[in-house]
Design an enzyme around this catalytic site. Sequence first.
Site, PDB file in Angstrom:
ATOM      1  N   ASP A  98      -7.918  -1.060 -21.658  1.00 24.22           N
ATOM      2  CA  ASP A  98      -9.214  -1.706 -21.838  1.00 24.22           C
ATOM      3  C   ASP A  98     -10.163  -1.488 -20.661  1.00 24.22           C
ATOM      4  OD1 ASP A  98      -8.055  -3.225 -19.860  1.00 24.22           O
ATOM      5  OD2 ASP A  98      -7.512  -4.868 -21.207  1.00 24.22           O
ATOM      6  N   GLU A 120      -1.615   0.603 -26.398  1.00 23.31           N
ATOM      7  CA  GLU A 120      -1.765  -0.830 -26.086  1.00 23.31           C
ATOM      8  C   GLU A 120      -2.973  -1.401 -26.831  1.00 23.31           C
ATOM      9  OE1 GLU A 120      -2.938  -2.797 -22.229  1.00 23.31           O
ATOM     10  OE2 GLU A 120      -0.777  -2.926 -21.997  1.00 23.31           O
ATOM     11  N   GLU A 134     -13.267  -6.274 -20.108  1.00 28.70           N
ATOM     12  CA  GLU A 134     -12.152  -5.647 -20.817  1.00 28.70           C
ATOM     13  C   GLU A 134     -12.045  -6.020 -22.291  1.00 28.70           C
ATOM     14  OE1 GLU A 134     -11.970  -7.078 -17.851  1.00 28.70           O
ATOM     15  OE2 GLU A 134     -11.282  -5.544 -16.453  1.00 28.70           O
ATOM     16  N   HIS A 206      -7.628  -9.394  -8.888  1.00 30.86           N
ATOM     17  CA  HIS A 206      -8.759  -8.451  -8.843  1.00 30.86           C
ATOM     18  C   HIS A 206      -9.771  -8.585  -9.973  1.00 30.86           C
ATOM     19  CE1 HIS A 206      -6.187  -6.483 -11.846  1.00 30.86           C
ATOM     20  NE2 HIS A 206      -7.302  -5.942 -12.284  1.00 30.86           N
ATOM     21  N   ARG A 208     -12.794  -9.150 -12.486  1.00 36.47           N
ATOM     22  CA  ARG A 208     -14.237  -9.300 -12.269  1.00 36.47           C
ATOM     23  C   ARG A 208     -14.728 -10.711 -12.589  1.00 36.47           C
ATOM     24  NH1 ARG A 208     -17.426  -4.197 -11.886  1.00 36.47           N
ATOM     25  NH2 ARG A 208     -15.724  -2.772 -11.454  1.00 36.47           N
ATOM     26  N   HIS A 239      -6.386  -5.525  -3.590  1.00 41.30           N
ATOM     27  CA  HIS A 239      -7.143  -4.534  -4.368  1.00 41.30           C
ATOM     28  C   HIS A 239      -8.353  -4.071  -3.524  1.00 41.30           C
ATOM     29  CE1 HIS A 239      -9.549  -2.845  -7.613  1.00 41.30           C
ATOM     30  NE2 HIS A 239      -8.526  -2.983  -8.453  1.00 41.30           N
TER      31      HIS A 239
HETATM   32  C1  UD1 Z   1     -10.637  -1.634 -12.983  1.00 40.61           C
HETATM   33  C2  UD1 Z   1     -10.796  -2.050 -14.436  1.00 40.61           C
HETATM   34  C3  UD1 Z   1      -9.915  -3.243 -14.755  1.00 40.61           C
HETATM   35  C4  UD1 Z   1      -8.486  -2.987 -14.337  1.00 40.61           C
HETATM   36  C5  UD1 Z   1      -8.454  -2.559 -12.880  1.00 40.61           C
HETATM   37  C6  UD1 Z   1      -7.042  -2.182 -12.494  1.00 40.61           C
HETATM   38  C7  UD1 Z   1     -12.999  -1.724 -15.468  1.00 40.61           C
HETATM   39  C8  UD1 Z   1     -14.356  -2.270 -15.630  1.00 40.61           C
HETATM   40  N1  UD1 Z   1     -12.179  -2.435 -14.693  1.00 40.61           N
HETATM   41  O1  UD1 Z   1     -11.168  -2.687 -12.170  1.00 40.61           O
HETATM   42  O2  UD1 Z   1      -9.946  -3.488 -16.160  1.00 40.61           O
HETATM   43  O3  UD1 Z   1      -7.738  -4.170 -14.510  1.00 40.61           O
HETATM   44  O4  UD1 Z   1      -9.287  -1.417 -12.690  1.00 40.61           O
HETATM   45  O5  UD1 Z   1      -6.892  -2.194 -11.103  1.00 40.61           O
HETATM   46  O6  UD1 Z   1     -12.668  -0.694 -16.005  1.00 40.61           O
HETATM   47  N2  UD1 Z   1     -11.612   1.188  -5.347  1.00 40.61           N
HETATM   48  C9  UD1 Z   1     -11.208   2.009  -4.305  1.00 40.61           C
HETATM   49  N3  UD1 Z   1     -10.124   2.815  -4.500  1.00 40.61           N
HETATM   50  C10 UD1 Z   1      -9.437   2.850  -5.668  1.00 40.61           C
HETATM   51  C11 UD1 Z   1      -9.845   2.007  -6.695  1.00 40.61           C
HETATM   52  C12 UD1 Z   1     -10.940   1.181  -6.535  1.00 40.61           C
HETATM   53  O7  UD1 Z   1     -11.793   1.999  -3.246  1.00 40.61           O
HETATM   54  O8  UD1 Z   1      -8.462   3.606  -5.762  1.00 40.61           O
HETATM   55  C13 UD1 Z   1     -12.791   0.303  -5.141  1.00 40.61           C
HETATM   56  C14 UD1 Z   1     -14.110   1.080  -5.149  1.00 40.61           C
HETATM   57  O9  UD1 Z   1     -15.018   0.460  -4.299  1.00 40.61           O
HETATM   58  C15 UD1 Z   1     -14.557   0.916  -6.595  1.00 40.61           C
HETATM   59  C16 UD1 Z   1     -14.141  -0.532  -6.831  1.00 40.61           C
HETATM   60  O10 UD1 Z   1     -12.866  -0.657  -6.185  1.00 40.61           O
HETATM   61  O11 UD1 Z   1     -15.927   1.140  -6.784  1.00 40.61           O
HETATM   62  C17 UD1 Z   1     -14.076  -0.974  -8.242  1.00 40.61           C
HETATM   63  O12 UD1 Z   1     -13.322  -0.087  -9.033  1.00 40.61           O
HETATM   64  P1  UD1 Z   1     -13.467  -0.177 -10.656  1.00 40.61           P
HETATM   65  O13 UD1 Z   1     -12.547   0.803 -11.259  1.00 40.61           O
HETATM   66  O14 UD1 Z   1     -14.891  -0.117 -11.053  1.00 40.61           O
HETATM   67  O15 UD1 Z   1     -13.031  -1.639 -10.999  1.00 40.61           O
HETATM   68  P2  UD1 Z   1     -11.714  -2.422 -10.711  1.00 40.61           P
HETATM   69  O16 UD1 Z   1     -12.171  -3.743 -10.182  1.00 40.61           O
HETATM   70  O17 UD1 Z   1     -10.780  -1.600  -9.925  1.00 40.61           O
HETATM   71  N1  UDP Z   2       0.755  -2.404  -9.072  1.00 40.04           N
HETATM   72  C1  UDP Z   2       1.063  -1.455  -8.092  1.00 40.04           C
HETATM   73  N2  UDP Z   2       0.759  -1.726  -6.786  1.00 40.04           N
HETATM   74  C2  UDP Z   2       0.163  -2.886  -6.396  1.00 40.04           C
HETATM   75  C3  UDP Z   2      -0.171  -3.834  -7.419  1.00 40.04           C
HETATM   76  C4  UDP Z   2       0.128  -3.549  -8.735  1.00 40.04           C
HETATM   77  O1  UDP Z   2       1.615  -0.400  -8.395  1.00 40.04           O
HETATM   78  O2  UDP Z   2      -0.076  -3.064  -5.198  1.00 40.04           O
HETATM   79  C5  UDP Z   2       1.061  -2.075 -10.478  1.00 40.04           C
HETATM   80  C6  UDP Z   2       1.743  -3.151 -11.303  1.00 40.04           C
HETATM   81  O3  UDP Z   2       3.144  -3.039 -11.222  1.00 40.04           O
HETATM   82  C7  UDP Z   2       1.231  -2.888 -12.711  1.00 40.04           C
HETATM   83  C8  UDP Z   2      -0.125  -2.297 -12.474  1.00 40.04           C
HETATM   84  O4  UDP Z   2      -0.181  -1.894 -11.118  1.00 40.04           O
HETATM   85  O5  UDP Z   2       1.994  -1.894 -13.368  1.00 40.04           O
HETATM   86  C9  UDP Z   2      -1.174  -3.331 -12.736  1.00 40.04           C
HETATM   87  O6  UDP Z   2      -2.390  -2.826 -12.333  1.00 40.04           O
HETATM   88  P1  UDP Z   2      -3.628  -3.713 -12.018  1.00 40.04           P
HETATM   89  O7  UDP Z   2      -3.209  -5.050 -11.598  1.00 40.04           O
HETATM   90  O8  UDP Z   2      -4.459  -2.909 -11.084  1.00 40.04           O
HETATM   91  O9  UDP Z   2      -4.411  -3.738 -13.415  1.00 40.04           O
HETATM   92  P2  UDP Z   2      -4.247  -4.575 -14.765  1.00 40.04           P
HETATM   93  O10 UDP Z   2      -2.857  -4.477 -15.258  1.00 40.04           O
HETATM   94  O11 UDP Z   2      -4.681  -5.961 -14.483  1.00 40.04           O
HETATM   95  O12 UDP Z   2      -5.240  -3.909 -15.661  1.00 40.04           O
END
Ligand code: UD1
Ligand code: UDP
Length: 366
Positions: A98, A120, A134, A206, A208, A239
């Site tokens: 999602d 999923e 999501e 993490h 939003r 995160h």
């Molecule tokens: C995203 C997904 C969320 C998911 C999460 C898993 C959307 C809108 N959100 O949220 O559904 O649960 O990923 O973790 O699709 N960033 C880094 N390095 C990384 C990843 C992220 O620096 O490897 C930082 C960057 O500043 C980036 C910000 O996190 O712009 C947000 O990343 P983004 O993918 O937009 O949203 P998440 O909050 O990570």
């Molecule tokens: N996870 C990981 N390292 C971390 C935290 C989470 O590998 O430091 C794994 C966790 O086991 C799960 C996945 O990341 O499989 C969950 O991802 P996240 O919480 O980023 O996203 P969500 O599931 O909420 O979309």
Amino acid sequence: MKKNVLVIVGTRPEAVKMAPVIKTLEKSPDRFELTVMASGQHRRMLDQVLNLFKIVPDLDLDIMVPDQTVTRVTCRVLEELEAYFRGRRPDAVLAQGDTTTVMAAAMACFYAGIPFGHVEAGLRTFDLTAPYPEEFNRRLAGLLAAWHFAPTRWAADNLLKEGTDPGKVYVTGNTVIDALFYTLKTTTPPGSPIPEGRRYVLMTCHRRENFGRPIREIFAAVKEFALAHPEISVWYPVHPNPHVRGPAGEILQGLDNVLLTDPLDYLHFVHAMNRAELLLSDSGGVQEEAPSLGKPVLVLREKTERPEAVAAGTCRLVGSDKNRIVAALEELLFDPRAYREMSEKSNPYGDGRAAAAIVEILSACL
Ligand code: UD1
Ligand code: UDP
């Protein structure tokens, strides 16, 4: 005839959950011509998972920028996929979950007339504001999908109630259990920053919809708990989103028994979960994985799209209210009966064979 399958992954959880599908597709090179595309919505966290599972994307859109907006991610994925589909037309595109990458991929497939398989599928809170964005992303992906791989009967029923063709809905289990079992089976526990024998809570946070006041309240709860119980540690791999990292540093840095680290790679996280006493988390994946390890999850959300785990008794919603979070932590950590009641329940998300089921169905459909 070989079929061209494009798998798209954008973020950490998508890579975890699609790795078993990619690995299974790779085992039938005579049947499938596989292309893996990384959107790069996440950078480091995506690469951590891909490296662990030895997946090298054939294409990488590399779209991440710090503090990106959902609109920007959507536009980039749509534009890049439109350009890609001008030159190639896969027989099927698969994506999981999602996130914005998945929603935009489903849209791009729809515009190009290419069948999209949603892994999923069918998770719902029935509230477009939680989780945000999501719930919207998965509903849109569901509207456009040609195949819906639902992890549970409940998820499949949601799709059927929305009028989805029953012939396109399959109950497969969740591929995260495949990834979890595979990782546990093929790796040994690495070193840990928490000394052997010390009790600890493992935390992720993490979402939003928690940004701002709720996330500060969650962190305040952790601080209050940590100060009251120096004999227990809280380990929080933070995160990288600046809206998380900022308040986490401000409220939790400097406490003796709160360990803030960078995100862990999947191998380290799985073993950290396995050694933790319980999970405090707003993650989707953690709600599915931890119960397989007999670990209760206190869910930092008001609503979950995974009610099976709550019904099974392995997860409990605690939202973002400080007192509620502290009370739940204390109950589970100091009342062995309450702990046992949650930790001994069985996991509703499958037996680790979801990827094989998905690939078999896809093979029959193509
Ligand atoms: C995203 C997904 C969320 C998911 C999460 C898993 C959307 C809108 N959100 O949220 O559904 O649960 O990923 O973790 O699709 N960033 C880094 N390095 C990384 C990843 C992220 O620096 O490897 C930082 C960057 O500043 C980036 C910000 O996190 O712009 C947000 O990343 P983004 O993918 O937009 O949203 P998440 O909050 O990570
Ligand atoms: N996870 C990981 N390292 C971390 C935290 C989470 O590998 O430091 C794994 C966790 O086991 C799960 C996945 O990341 O499989 C969950 O991802 P996240 O919480 O980023 O996203 P969500 O599931 O909420 O979309």
